[in-house]
Design a protein around this motif. Structure first.
Motif, PDB file in Angstrom:
ATOM      1  N   TYR A 142      18.030 -15.218  23.683  1.00 12.70           N
ATOM      2  CA  TYR A 142      16.615 -15.751  23.221  1.00 12.70           C
ATOM      3  C   TYR A 142      16.763 -17.364  23.572  1.00 12.70           C
ATOM      4  O   TYR A 142      15.828 -17.827  22.983  1.00 12.70           O
ATOM      5  N   MET A 143      17.726 -17.736  23.965  1.00 13.33           N
ATOM      6  CA  MET A 143      17.911 -19.322  23.949  1.00 13.33           C
ATOM      7  C   MET A 143      17.116 -19.848  24.948  1.00 13.33           C
ATOM      8  O   MET A 143      17.154 -19.497  26.199  1.00 13.33           O
ATOM      9  N   LYS A 144      16.037 -20.615  24.829  1.00 10.86           N
ATOM     10  CA  LYS A 144      15.075 -21.062  25.636  1.00 10.86           C
ATOM     11  C   LYS A 144      15.585 -22.280  26.158  1.00 10.86           C
ATOM     12  O   LYS A 144      15.213 -22.411  27.447  1.00 10.86           O
ATOM     13  N   ASP A 145      16.331 -23.133  25.714  1.00  7.39           N
ATOM     14  CA  ASP A 145      16.865 -24.271  26.525  1.00  7.39           C
ATOM     15  C   ASP A 145      18.005 -24.138  27.330  1.00  7.39           C
ATOM     16  O   ASP A 145      19.258 -24.220  27.010  1.00  7.39           O
ATOM     17  N   PHE A 146      17.750 -24.094  28.708  1.00  5.91           N
ATOM     18  CA  PHE A 146      18.817 -23.775  29.628  1.00  5.91           C
ATOM     19  C   PHE A 146      19.873 -24.959  30.153  1.00  5.91           C
ATOM     20  O   PHE A 146      20.715 -25.098  30.298  1.00  5.91           O
ATOM     21  N   SER A 147      19.007 -26.256  29.725  1.00  4.81           N
ATOM     22  CA  SER A 147      19.652 -27.406  29.893  1.00  4.81           C
ATOM     23  C   SER A 147      20.963 -27.370  28.934  1.00  4.81           C
ATOM     24  O   SER A 147      21.898 -28.126  29.313  1.00  4.81           O
ATOM     25  N   LEU A 148      20.824 -26.899  27.902  1.00  6.73           N
ATOM     26  CA  LEU A 148      21.760 -26.944  27.071  1.00  6.73           C
ATOM     27  C   LEU A 148      22.986 -25.954  27.371  1.00  6.73           C
ATOM     28  O   LEU A 148      24.087 -26.201  27.032  1.00  6.73           O
ATOM     29  N   ILE A 149      22.423 -24.963  27.872  1.00  7.17           N
ATOM     30  CA  ILE A 149      23.410 -23.829  28.197  1.00  7.17           C
ATOM     31  C   ILE A 149      24.273 -24.525  29.468  1.00  7.17           C
ATOM     32  O   ILE A 149      25.404 -24.163  29.524  1.00  7.17           O
ATOM     33  N   ARG A 150      23.687 -25.052  30.308  1.00  9.39           N
ATOM     34  CA  ARG A 150      24.134 -25.673  31.460  1.00  9.39           C
ATOM     35  C   ARG A 150      25.342 -26.821  30.896  1.00  9.39           C
ATOM     36  O   ARG A 150      26.437 -26.815  31.369  1.00  9.39           O
ATOM     37  N   THR A 151      24.786 -27.646  30.184  1.00  7.52           N
ATOM     38  CA  THR A 151      25.626 -28.762  29.518  1.00  7.52           C
ATOM     39  C   THR A 151      26.878 -28.087  28.841  1.00  7.52           C
ATOM     40  O   THR A 151      27.933 -28.595  28.976  1.00  7.52           O
TER      41      THR A 151
END
Ligand SMILES: NC(=O)c1ccc[n+]([C@@H]2O[C@H](COP(=O)([O-])OP(=O)(O)OC[C@H]3O[C@@H](n4cnc5c(N)ncnc54)[C@H](OP(=O)(O)O)[C@@H]3O)[C@@H](O)[C@H]2O)c1
Length: 437
Positions: free
Chosen positions: A337-346
Motif C-alpha cells: 500500500y506504499m504510495k510513494d514510489f520515489s521512496l521505493i526507488r531511492t
C-alpha cells in the motif's frame, strides 16, 4: 494443523488452447502512485497487429484454499512492450509470506482469483517499448509489482524495474526487493535506527528477518534479538544475530528481560495479536514498534477462522492518551500500500549500493521450479526455510527429478547458501556467476 489437506506433490498443467487477443498485463504497477492518473484501456491500434504471439507458463491462483488452488497454466497470447513498458523474460521469482496469505484469501492487496501471483522477479529485457530510454534488450532487471510476476514472460512498466548490479545473480535479484525494502523502510524510515540501539526481529530466519539482521549490522553497536525455531539458531547467529530465542519452547519476553531488563528500542512485529501487546510491553521509553504482518492468522493450508478471531481479539488497542503517557511509538508498514514510489526507488538504490559494497546479501534457502510451487509453499508454511524460497519458471529437467524418498532426505539438509555477507565474500566469484546465463 488439523485442518490441513493432504499435501499435493505437483500441480497439473492446464494447457489453454484458445489464444487471448491481448497481452496479460502482469499487474497494476506496484505500488500504484496515488497521484498517477489511471491509464485508460488502450484503443486498438496499428501496433496491436505487431504484437507477437508467445507461449509461456504462469502460476495462477484459481480460488482460495490449499496448495492445489495454484495451477501451472500454459498460455498463448499476443504480447508486446507498449509505450513506457518492457517485455521481460523471467529467470527467478520470490515467494513471500503474503502469497501464503493470498492463497487463503487473507491478503487484501491481491485481486480476486483467477489471478497470476508474484510480486518480485528478476529477468532479461527482451524488448523495450517506445519512450523507454534507460532500458534496452539484454539488460538484466529486478521487477517489483503488486502481482502477476510468476510468469515466464511479462510486460511491465519500465519504471517498476531496477538494473541488476553486475555481480548479482538472478536468484539474489529475485530475493532482494520485497524483503529488503520492507526491512530497510521499517528500520530507517519509521524506527530511525541509530548506533547502539536494540532491535527485536521476529521470524528472524525468514526472508525479512535475515534482511533486517543484515541491515542492523550496517549500523555500529546494534544488538539484534531474534525469534526462530531452534534448528535455525546456529545459522542465524553466524549471520549476525546477537541473541537467538526459540519462541516455540521459551517465553521470549522473559528471555529478553533476562538479557536486557530495561527492554528494547525497536520491535519489528510481523505476527500480530498478542505478540503486538508483548512487543509494545518490551519497549523502552521512546521505543518504537512497527507492525507489518499478521502471521499468527496462518496456521495451516486453509483459512483458519479461529486463529483469525484470536489474533484480532488480542490485537493491541491503546488510546492516544495512554500512548502519550507511555512515551512510545506504534507504526504500521505495508509495502503493498506504499504510495510513494520515489521512496521505493531511492531505497532500492541504497540497497543495491549496499549489495555492491558487500554489506548485504540475500540468503537463498531453496529453489523450486514452477511445477513444484506446492512444495515451495509447504516449505515456508511448515517453517522449514532459512532465508528466501524462490520459484524458477523454467521446467524441471528430467535429470533433476530425484526419487521422492531422496527428495525428502535432501529437504532435511541445511541450505548450502552462506549465512552472512562475510561468509558470502569467500564464495563470491562462483556464486555470482552461478545463474547469470
Ligand atoms: N507489510 C509488508 O510490507 C510486508 C512485506 C514483507 C513481509 N511481510 C511480513 O513479514 C513476515 C515475514 O515474511 P517473509 O516473506 O519474510 O516470510 P518468512 O519469514 O520467510 O516466513 C516463514 C518463516 O516464518 C516463521 N513463522 C512464524 N509464524 C509462522 C506461521 N504462522 N506460519 C508459518 N511460518 C511462520 C517460520 O520460521 P520460524 O519457525 O523459525 O519462526 C517460517 O520458516 C510475514 O508476516 C509477512 O506477512 C510484510
Amino acid at each position: 494443523m488439523s485442518n490441513e489437506e493432504a499435501p499435493i506433490q505437483q500441480q497439473q498443467v492446464d494447457l489453454e488452447k484458445t489464444p487471448e487477443p491481448a497481452e496479460p498485463k502482469p499487474a497494476e504497477p506496484h505500488p500504484a502512485p496515488a497521484e498517477e492518473p489511471q491509464q485508460p484501456a488502450a484503443a486498438p491500434s496499428a501496433d496491436d497487429a505487431q504484437e507477437e504471439s508467445h507461449t509461456f507458463r504462469a502460476l495462477v491462483l484459481t480460488g482460495h484454499g490449499g496448495y492445489d488452488k495454484i495451477k501451472l497454466q500454459v498460455k498463448t497470447q499476443r504480447m508486446a512492450a507498449g509505450s513506457g513498458e518492457l517485455l521481460v523474460r523471467v529467470k527467478a521469482c520470490g515467494l513471500n509470506f503474503a502469497e501464503l496469505m493470498g492463497r487463503q484469501g487473507l491478503y487484501d492487496a491481491l485481486a480476486s482469483p483467477p489471478v497470476t501471483m508474484g510480486m518480485e522477479c528478476s529477468g532479461v529485457v527482451e524488448a523495450a517499448g517506445e519512450d523507454v530510454e534507460d532500458r534496452k534488450a539484454g539488460d538484466r532487471v529486478i521487477v517489483l509489482s503488486s502481482s502477476g510476476l510468476w510468469q515466464e514472460l511479462v510486460v511491465v512498466a519500465a519504471d517498476q524495474t531496477f538494473l541488476m548490479p553486475d555481480a548479482m545473480s538472478f536468484q539474489e535479484a529475485a530475493a532482494l526487493p520485497v524483503n529488503y525494502l520492507t526491512a530497510h523502510m521499517m528500520l530507517f524510515e519509521m524506527a530511525n535506527l541509530r548506533p547502539g540501539k536494540s532491535v527485536l526481529v521476529h521470524m528472524a530466519a525468514g526472508g525479512v528477518g535475515i534482511a533486517a539482521t543484515q541491515l542492523c549490522q550496517t549500523v555500529p553497536g546494534v544488538t539484534v534479538f531474534g525469534t526462530a525455531s531452534a534448528s535455525k539458531h546456529e545459522t542465524i547467529l553466524q549471520g549476525g544475530l546477537s541473541h537467538a530465542i526459540d519462541y516455540r519452547t521459551k517465553d521470549y519476553v522473559e528471555e529478553i528481560r533476562n538479557i536486557s531488563p530495561a527492554g528494547l528500542d525497536i520491535v519489528l512485529d510481523p505476527l500480530g495479536g498478542s505478540d503486538t501487546n508483548k512487543g509494545f510491553g518490551l519497549l523502552k521509553p521512546m521505543g518504537t514498534i512497527v507492525v507489518f504482518g499478521a502471521a499468527n492468522c496462518v496456521t495451516g493450508q486453509k483459512k483458519n477462522l479461529l486463529a483469525i478471531a484470536k489474533t484480532w481479539y488480542n490485537q493491541l488497542s491503546i488510546s492516544t492518551m495512554k500512548l502519550m503517557q507511555a512515551n512510545k511509538s506504534v507504526c504500521g508498514f505495508h509495502l503493498g500500500y506504499m504510495k510513494d514510489f520515489s521512496l521505493i526507488r531511492t531505497t532500492m538504490e541504497t540497497l543495491l549500493g549496499l549489495y555492491t559494497e558487500g554489506k548485504i546479501k540475500p540468503r537463498i534457502d531453496s529453489t523450486y521450479h514452477f511445477e513444484e510451487v506446492a512444495d515451495a509453499m509447504r516449505r515456508m508454511q511448515e517453517r522449514q526455510n532459512i532465508g528466501k524460497v524462490l520459484l524458477l519458471p523454467e521446467p524441471k529437467k528430467e535429470e533433476e527429478k530425484v526419487p521422492e524418498k531422496e527428495a525428502e532426505k535432501e529437504e532435511e539438509k541445511p541450505a548450502e547458501a552462506p549465512a552472512s555477507p562475510q561468509e558470502e565474500e569467500k564464495a563470491k566469484p562462483e556464486e555470482a556467476k552461478e545463474d547469470q546465463g
